[in-house]
Design an enzyme around this catalytic site. Sequence first.
Site, PDB file in Angstrom:
ATOM      1  N   ASP A  18     -27.257  25.156  13.844  1.00 10.22           N
ATOM      2  CA  ASP A  18     -26.591  24.454  12.753  1.00 10.22           C
ATOM      3  C   ASP A  18     -27.468  23.374  12.152  1.00 10.22           C
ATOM      4  OD1 ASP A  18     -24.286  25.975  13.155  1.00 10.22           O
ATOM      5  OD2 ASP A  18     -23.511  24.568  14.647  1.00 10.22           O
ATOM      6  N   TYR A  66     -30.344  25.403  25.965  1.00  7.52           N
ATOM      7  CA  TYR A  66     -30.122  24.301  25.033  1.00  7.52           C
ATOM      8  C   TYR A  66     -30.209  22.974  25.788  1.00  7.52           C
ATOM      9  CZ  TYR A  66     -28.646  27.032  20.968  1.00  7.52           C
ATOM     10  OH  TYR A  66     -28.621  27.869  19.881  1.00  7.52           O
TER      11      TYR A  66
END
Length: 272
Positions: free
Chosen positions: A81, A139
């Site tokens: 994003d 992540y």
Amino acid sequence: MRYAFDVQYIGKNYDGSQIQFEGKSDENPQGIQIGRTIQGELENALSTLILSGRKSKNNKDETLAKYNNRPVKAIFSGRTDKGVNSLGQVVHFDTDEMIVASKFLYSINEILPDDISVTNLREVDGRFHAQKSAKKRHYRFEFINRRIKNAFDGDLLRVKYPTDIERMQKSLNYLLGEHDFSSFKSSGTLNPSKICIIYEAKVSRVGDRVIIDIVGNRFLYNMVRTIVGTLLEIEGHNLQPEHMKDVLEAKDRQKAGRTVSPYGLTLVKVMY
């Protein structure tokens, strides 16, 4: 031939990694491209390099010329994003050109903006797919844990109240394994499957920085940021670590914490 490479980028100046469209119509079924994206910058750079190489061959065949002018498509291992960074995004593309890695890497990095770079170009099997072949994704979310701001904090989230690393680790441990992560997804999740496998979830502290590393087979839209928001809710309200288990089992987004800022979130590595 199919090639793959790793991409590093700073995400705050882009509207995410993936090209977005709006205004679909019968005349333009795909719609109009909007925003500035990592994919857009990469495809522009790839097309510039490869098309310039083809034109240098001075091929006069009209049919082949039309083929040669088609843009190069970049396939990403996954979507990130707006504001999310990458150390190890993986991209593949197809071309009929033989590529010399050293020349390619120098040239494409000269074309790309300063906040995007490409490394580790390699030829891959035609069955390789940057997204579908991926097995694990790593992540990392980093935030500042300090009451008073510092001019060099940058865009990182600053948590003013104390956080307990041992308690946070106990909370994260409830996420390990295969679960329905509906409680941690945002409404923008396109894939109907909510089942993910979390292989690792660790928290550490380096000075006044807290680092959360999560490795999973896949992640739902805003999943990591919502997990972090839930961790901070547990710490901020002095809830028991078992609250994370309750949220997970509820399969209800309203039970989880807020979705924190994307700044501080980085795609570290994609594993195949």
